[in-house]
Design an enzyme around this catalytic site. Structure first.
Site, PDB file in Angstrom:
ATOM      1  N   ARG A  12       0.852  -1.200   0.000  1.00 42.27           N
ATOM      2  CA  ARG A  12       0.000   0.000   0.000  1.00 42.27           C
ATOM      3  C   ARG A  12       0.884   1.246   0.000  1.00 42.27           C
ATOM      4  O   ARG A  12       0.563   2.265  -0.596  1.00 42.27           O
ATOM      5  CB  ARG A  12      -0.959  -0.004   1.203  1.00 42.27           C
TER       6      ARG A  12
ATOM      7  N   TYR B 188     -16.587  16.281 -15.608  1.00 40.26           N
ATOM      8  CA  TYR B 188     -17.106  14.916 -15.693  1.00 40.26           C
ATOM      9  C   TYR B 188     -18.183  14.741 -14.609  1.00 40.26           C
ATOM     10  O   TYR B 188     -17.979  15.151 -13.454  1.00 40.26           O
ATOM     11  CB  TYR B 188     -15.955  13.928 -15.520  1.00 40.26           C
TER      12      TYR B 188
ATOM     13  N   ASP C 239      -7.343  18.858 -14.546  1.00 39.36           N
ATOM     14  CA  ASP C 239      -7.639  17.501 -15.015  1.00 39.36           C
ATOM     15  C   ASP C 239      -7.278  17.461 -16.500  1.00 39.36           C
ATOM     16  O   ASP C 239      -7.951  18.062 -17.337  1.00 39.36           O
ATOM     17  CB  ASP C 239      -9.126  17.191 -14.777  1.00 39.36           C
TER      18      ASP C 239
ATOM     19  N   LYS D 111      -8.348   6.232 -19.250  1.00 44.18           N
ATOM     20  CA  LYS D 111      -8.610   6.743 -20.602  1.00 44.18           C
ATOM     21  C   LYS D 111      -7.383   6.594 -21.496  1.00 44.18           C
ATOM     22  O   LYS D 111      -6.938   5.497 -21.723  1.00 44.18           O
ATOM     23  CB  LYS D 111      -9.096   8.190 -20.507  1.00 44.18           C
TER      24      LYS D 111
END
Ligand code: P1T
Length: 356
Positions: free
Chosen positions: A25, A77, A149, A174
């Protein structure tokens, strides 16, 4: 090639004595190699990867103190807006959605003395282009952090950090992943203090990608430049074709001279990417008929993969945007969003032509 370190933990020599890795992690060599490559591509000193684009969004918001004010471009978005409105607003965070292409609206919003300015450019799905340098100046004057973004442009076509942004975000689901086979997110930054705070959030919160996904995304970076050239070529050709078609009311693509912010796009982007939105001349039933007739463009959420996709923002990706806001933005029944893949350009145009 970077091996896939499929391990959650690492053997230690003595308690607390190890070679930089104790638990995945916190750190994993496969993930680290990918983060370094991604940071280099974005012109950043540091990169951090997350389990999704929205996990990366969450990490940024967790930098803020309760009571912070956030200016957000009005067209984001749907999932980002939903996270802000429905999850974070209750933690005494004050989100203001502003049309950042409107100078007057922006001026009065800047008077609110924001702690953070959040922009997408080009925006999803209306393809508005926001002047990153101008926003960086406003952020500097008001003492706000500027987050960009950069998902739609990819690091190949736009470098927000060079233009004054503090943090760049990607939904790596994406263009970076590029093959519609994973979910991921990333943050890139050069400021050491931001890196340390976000690294802590990444480690403490734990929304990290698996070593397998880190490997895939790292491998995808090797073809990102080539893929973006074809996405861009197809985006431009499709936008021009649609702009000349009598069944299309309007086309939104930053590469078209008719785009209201084309000059800003030409200034700050090296290419216009493969995302094209348009309004079909007809009602919702006509649009559904058109969507069903397409053979190459598959009807699905998401974007940026090698295969072309078509999306109906009102019913799909932006269904969670409040109706009033959707109306103001123009996200209505006739709006269609295309993610142009890397197929042959003539095949894509022929597909649109026969469906129209
Ligand atoms: O889906 P996820 O990896 O969590 O990323 C969220 C996200 C963040 N930013 C932008 C600009 C995005 O487009 C997305 C995700 N968008 C879609 C799924 C879509 O079809 O628009």
């Amino acid at each position: 090639m970077q091996p896939i370190f499929a391990t959650s933990t690492y053997v230690q020599e003595e308690p607390g004595k190890h070679k930089g890795f104790d638990y995945s992690r916190a750190d994993n060599p496969t993930r680290q190699a990918y983060e370094e490559a991604l940071a280099t591509l974005e012109g950043a000193r540091h990169g951090l990867s997350f389990a999704s684009g929205l996990a990366a969004v969450q990490a940024v918001i967790q930098l803020l103190d309760p009571g912070s004010r956030i200016l957000v471009c009005d067209d984001v978005y749907g999932g980002t807006g939903r996270l802000f409105r429905r999850l974070f607003a209750k933690y005494n965070l004050d989100f203001h959605f502003v049309d950042m292409a409107d100078r007057e609206a922006l001026k009065s919003a800047a008077n609110l003395k924001p702690n953070l300015i959040w922009i997408e450019t080009p925006t999803n799905p209306m393809m508005k282009v926001i002047d990153i340098r101008a926003m960086a100046q406003i952020a500097m004057k008001t003492g706000a952090l500027l987050v960009v973004d950069n998902t739609f442009a990819s690091p190949i076509f736009q470098s927000p950090l060079e233009m004054g942004a503090d943090i760049v975000l990607h939904s790596t689901t994406k263009y970076i992943g590029g093959h519609s086979d994973l979910i991921g997110g990333a943050l890139m930054m050069s400021r050491q203090d931001l890196f340390e705070s976000l690294k802590f959030i990444q480690f403490a919160g734990g929304a990290v990608p698996s070593a397998f996904d880190a490997y895939l995304m790292h491998r995808s970076l090797k073809t990102l430049g080539l893929r973006m050239v074809q996405h861009n070529k197809n985006g431009m050709a499709v936008a021009e074709f649609l702009a000349s078609h009598k069944r299309i009311k309007r086309v939104m693509y930053p590469g078209l001279k008719s785009h209201p912010q084309h000059s800003i796009a030409a200034e700050q982007m090296r290419g216009f990417s493969g995302m094209v939105s348009f309004d079909l001349d007809g009602n919702y039933e006509t649009v559904v008929k058109f969507l069903k007739k397409l053979k190459i463009f598959a009807l699905a959420e998401s974007l940026g993969g090698v295969e072309s996709l078509v999306n109906h923002p009102e019913k799909m990706t932006h269904a969670s945007v409040p109706e009033e806001m959707r109306k103001k933005l123009g996200i209505g029944p006739s709006l269609v969003r295309l993610s142009c893949g890397i197929e042959d350009t003539d095949d894509l145009i022929a597909d649109l032509q026969q469906a129209l």
